[in-house]
Design a protein around this motif. Structure first.
Motif, PDB file in Angstrom:
ATOM      1  N   PHE A 191       0.809  -1.215   0.000  1.00  0.00           N
ATOM      2  CA  PHE A 191       0.000   0.000   0.000  1.00  0.00           C
ATOM      3  C   PHE A 191       0.843   1.266   0.000  1.00  0.00           C
ATOM      4  CE2 PHE A 191      -2.384   3.270   2.340  1.00  0.00           C
ATOM      5  CZ  PHE A 191      -3.434   3.421   1.459  1.00  0.00           C
ATOM      6  N   VAL A 192       1.846   1.342   0.842  1.00  0.00           N
ATOM      7  CA  VAL A 192       2.627   2.577   1.006  1.00  0.00           C
ATOM      8  C   VAL A 192       3.445   2.916  -0.244  1.00  0.00           C
ATOM      9  CG1 VAL A 192       4.427   3.695   2.390  1.00  0.00           C
ATOM     10  CG2 VAL A 192       2.644   2.363   3.514  1.00  0.00           C
ATOM     11  N   PRO A 193       4.201   1.987  -0.847  1.00  0.00           N
ATOM     12  CA  PRO A 193       4.920   2.349  -2.071  1.00  0.00           C
ATOM     13  C   PRO A 193       3.997   2.704  -3.234  1.00  0.00           C
ATOM     14  CG  PRO A 193       5.826   0.338  -1.161  1.00  0.00           C
ATOM     15  CD  PRO A 193       4.591   0.647  -0.400  1.00  0.00           C
ATOM     16  N   LYS A 194       2.864   2.016  -3.334  1.00  0.00           N
ATOM     17  CA  LYS A 194       1.905   2.338  -4.392  1.00  0.00           C
ATOM     18  C   LYS A 194       1.352   3.739  -4.214  1.00  0.00           C
ATOM     19  CE  LYS A 194      -0.386  -1.717  -5.754  1.00  0.00           C
ATOM     20  NZ  LYS A 194      -1.564  -2.530  -5.880  1.00  0.00           N
ATOM     21  N   LEU A 195       1.007   4.083  -2.997  1.00  0.00           N
ATOM     22  CA  LEU A 195       0.474   5.409  -2.710  1.00  0.00           C
ATOM     23  C   LEU A 195       1.517   6.484  -2.977  1.00  0.00           C
ATOM     24  CD1 LEU A 195      -2.028   6.874  -1.653  1.00  0.00           C
ATOM     25  CD2 LEU A 195      -1.047   6.699   0.632  1.00  0.00           C
ATOM     26  N   ALA A 196       2.757   6.235  -2.611  1.00  0.00           N
ATOM     27  CA  ALA A 196       3.824   7.200  -2.872  1.00  0.00           C
ATOM     28  C   ALA A 196       4.073   7.364  -4.367  1.00  0.00           C
ATOM     29  CB  ALA A 196       5.107   6.766  -2.164  1.00  0.00           C
ATOM     30  N   GLY A 197       4.097   6.258  -5.091  1.00  0.00           N
ATOM     31  CA  GLY A 197       4.299   6.329  -6.536  1.00  0.00           C
ATOM     32  C   GLY A 197       3.172   7.045  -7.249  1.00  0.00           C
ATOM     33  N   ILE A 198       1.934   6.746  -6.862  1.00  0.00           N
ATOM     34  CA  ILE A 198       0.777   7.406  -7.466  1.00  0.00           C
ATOM     35  C   ILE A 198       0.802   8.896  -7.160  1.00  0.00           C
ATOM     36  CG2 ILE A 198      -1.736   7.608  -7.294  1.00  0.00           C
ATOM     37  CD1 ILE A 198      -1.808   4.548  -7.045  1.00  0.00           C
ATOM     38  N   GLY A 199       1.124   9.250  -5.935  1.00  0.00           N
ATOM     39  CA  GLY A 199       1.204  10.670  -5.567  1.00  0.00           C
ATOM     40  C   GLY A 199       2.273  11.401  -6.351  1.00  0.00           C
ATOM     41  N   ALA A 200       3.428  10.768  -6.538  1.00  0.00           N
ATOM     42  CA  ALA A 200       4.520  11.408  -7.285  1.00  0.00           C
ATOM     43  C   ALA A 200       4.156  11.580  -8.756  1.00  0.00           C
ATOM     44  CB  ALA A 200       5.796  10.578  -7.147  1.00  0.00           C
ATOM     45  N   VAL A 201       3.579  10.552  -9.355  1.00  0.00           N
ATOM     46  CA  VAL A 201       3.198  10.654 -10.769  1.00  0.00           C
ATOM     47  C   VAL A 201       2.074  11.661 -10.954  1.00  0.00           C
ATOM     48  CG1 VAL A 201       2.139   9.382 -12.669  1.00  0.00           C
ATOM     49  CG2 VAL A 201       4.034   8.400 -11.423  1.00  0.00           C
ATOM     50  N   PHE A 202       1.133  11.695 -10.017  1.00  0.00           N
ATOM     51  CA  PHE A 202       0.062  12.679 -10.109  1.00  0.00           C
ATOM     52  C   PHE A 202       0.631  14.088 -10.033  1.00  0.00           C
ATOM     53  CE2 PHE A 202      -3.235  15.316  -8.085  1.00  0.00           C
ATOM     54  CZ  PHE A 202      -4.169  15.274  -9.100  1.00  0.00           C
ATOM     55  N   TRP A 203       1.572  14.309  -9.145  1.00  0.00           N
ATOM     56  CA  TRP A 203       2.188  15.629  -9.002  1.00  0.00           C
ATOM     57  C   TRP A 203       2.921  16.041 -10.284  1.00  0.00           C
ATOM     58  CZ3 TRP A 203       1.492  19.334  -5.611  1.00  0.00           C
ATOM     59  CH2 TRP A 203       2.375  20.396  -5.597  1.00  0.00           C
ATOM     60  N   VAL A 204       3.632  15.101 -10.896  1.00  0.00           N
ATOM     61  CA  VAL A 204       4.400  15.402 -12.106  1.00  0.00           C
ATOM     62  C   VAL A 204       3.474  15.622 -13.308  1.00  0.00           C
ATOM     63  CG1 VAL A 204       6.022  14.398 -13.759  1.00  0.00           C
ATOM     64  CG2 VAL A 204       6.484  14.234 -11.324  1.00  0.00           C
ATOM     65  N   SER A 205       2.433  14.807 -13.431  1.00  0.00           N
ATOM     66  CA  SER A 205       1.579  14.874 -14.619  1.00  0.00           C
ATOM     67  C   SER A 205       0.333  15.734 -14.431  1.00  0.00           C
ATOM     68  CB  SER A 205       1.180  13.464 -15.046  1.00  0.00           C
ATOM     69  OG  SER A 205       0.379  12.864 -14.053  1.00  0.00           O
ATOM     70  N   MET A 206       0.261  16.479 -13.356  1.00  0.00           N
ATOM     71  CA  MET A 206      -0.912  17.296 -13.089  1.00  0.00           C
ATOM     72  C   MET A 206      -1.137  18.354 -14.166  1.00  0.00           C
ATOM     73  SD  MET A 206      -1.971  19.108  -9.452  1.00  0.00           S
ATOM     74  CE  MET A 206      -0.394  18.737  -8.842  1.00  0.00           C
ATOM     75  N   SER A 207      -0.091  18.979 -14.655  1.00  0.00           N
ATOM     76  CA  SER A 207      -0.256  20.012 -15.681  1.00  0.00           C
ATOM     77  C   SER A 207      -0.737  19.398 -16.998  1.00  0.00           C
ATOM     78  CB  SER A 207       1.044  20.762 -15.904  1.00  0.00           C
ATOM     79  OG  SER A 207       2.032  19.912 -16.435  1.00  0.00           O
ATOM     80  N   PHE A 208      -0.227  18.215 -17.347  1.00  0.00           N
ATOM     81  CA  PHE A 208      -0.688  17.520 -18.549  1.00  0.00           C
ATOM     82  C   PHE A 208      -2.167  17.172 -18.442  1.00  0.00           C
ATOM     83  CE2 PHE A 208      -1.625  13.150 -19.985  1.00  0.00           C
ATOM     84  CZ  PHE A 208      -1.703  13.398 -21.351  1.00  0.00           C
ATOM     85  N   MET A 209      -2.576  16.668 -17.293  1.00  0.00           N
ATOM     86  CA  MET A 209      -3.977  16.309 -17.091  1.00  0.00           C
ATOM     87  C   MET A 209      -4.880  17.532 -17.183  1.00  0.00           C
ATOM     88  SD  MET A 209      -3.770  13.686 -13.949  1.00  0.00           S
ATOM     89  CE  MET A 209      -2.829  12.199 -14.012  1.00  0.00           C
ATOM     90  N   THR A 210      -4.456  18.621 -16.578  1.00  0.00           N
ATOM     91  CA  THR A 210      -5.248  19.846 -16.596  1.00  0.00           C
ATOM     92  C   THR A 210      -5.364  20.401 -18.009  1.00  0.00           C
ATOM     93  OG1 THR A 210      -4.503  20.330 -14.355  1.00  0.00           O
ATOM     94  CG2 THR A 210      -5.467  22.140 -15.596  1.00  0.00           C
ATOM     95  N   GLU A 211      -4.254  20.444 -18.728  1.00  0.00           N
ATOM     96  CA  GLU A 211      -4.288  20.943 -20.103  1.00  0.00           C
ATOM     97  C   GLU A 211      -5.184  20.082 -20.995  1.00  0.00           C
ATOM     98  OE1 GLU A 211      -0.340  21.235 -21.573  1.00  0.00           O
ATOM     99  OE2 GLU A 211       0.267  22.692 -20.063  1.00  0.00           O
ATOM    100  N   THR A 212      -5.139  18.773 -20.817  1.00  0.00           N
ATOM    101  CA  THR A 212      -5.960  17.877 -21.623  1.00  0.00           C
ATOM    102  C   THR A 212      -7.446  18.082 -21.344  1.00  0.00           C
ATOM    103  OG1 THR A 212      -4.174  16.247 -21.563  1.00  0.00           O
ATOM    104  CG2 THR A 212      -6.327  15.469 -22.245  1.00  0.00           C
ATOM    105  N   LEU A 213      -7.805  18.178 -20.074  1.00  0.00           N
ATOM    106  CA  LEU A 213      -9.209  18.383 -19.731  1.00  0.00           C
ATOM    107  C   LEU A 213      -9.718  19.748 -20.171  1.00  0.00           C
ATOM    108  CD1 LEU A 213      -9.651  16.797 -16.195  1.00  0.00           C
ATOM    109  CD2 LEU A 213     -10.810  16.178 -18.288  1.00  0.00           C
TER     110      LEU A 213
END
Length: 89
Positions: A52-74
């Motif tokens: 659970f903990v490594p998955k949550l950390a990885g998801i949080g890091a990828v979300f933080w990095v790709s947040m601008s891409f997601m926002t621009e796409t939407l």
């Protein structure tokens, strides 16, 4: 009233945008889960919180990095497709 072809095309584009946005997060969750599962199988450590903990950390890091891409796409999907349908164009 909205035409059936326009409705289904907008629905198809919306599902495609949802898929494109979710791929980075789901990929990291899959890779992390498989890696931790392999480590657990090799070391015989069967702790449930270990995945659970490594998955949550990885998801949080990828979300933080790709947040601008997601926002621009939407935002581009809404500006190009949804808002003109609401206005009636």
């Amino acid at each position: 009233m909205i035409d059936e072809v326009i409705f289904y095309d907008t629905l198809r584009q919306g599902l495609w945008v949802a898929l494109i946005i979710s791929v980075p997060i789901l990929t990291v969750a899959l890779i992390t889960g498989v890696t931790i599962g392999l480590v657990q199988a090799l070391t015989s450590i069967q702790e449930m919180t270990l995945t659970f903990v490594p998955k949550l950390a990885g998801i949080g890091a990828v979300f933080w990095v790709s947040m601008s891409f997601m926002t621009e796409t939407l935002v581009s999907f809404f500006h190009d497709r949804i808002i003109p349908l609401i206005i009636g164009g």
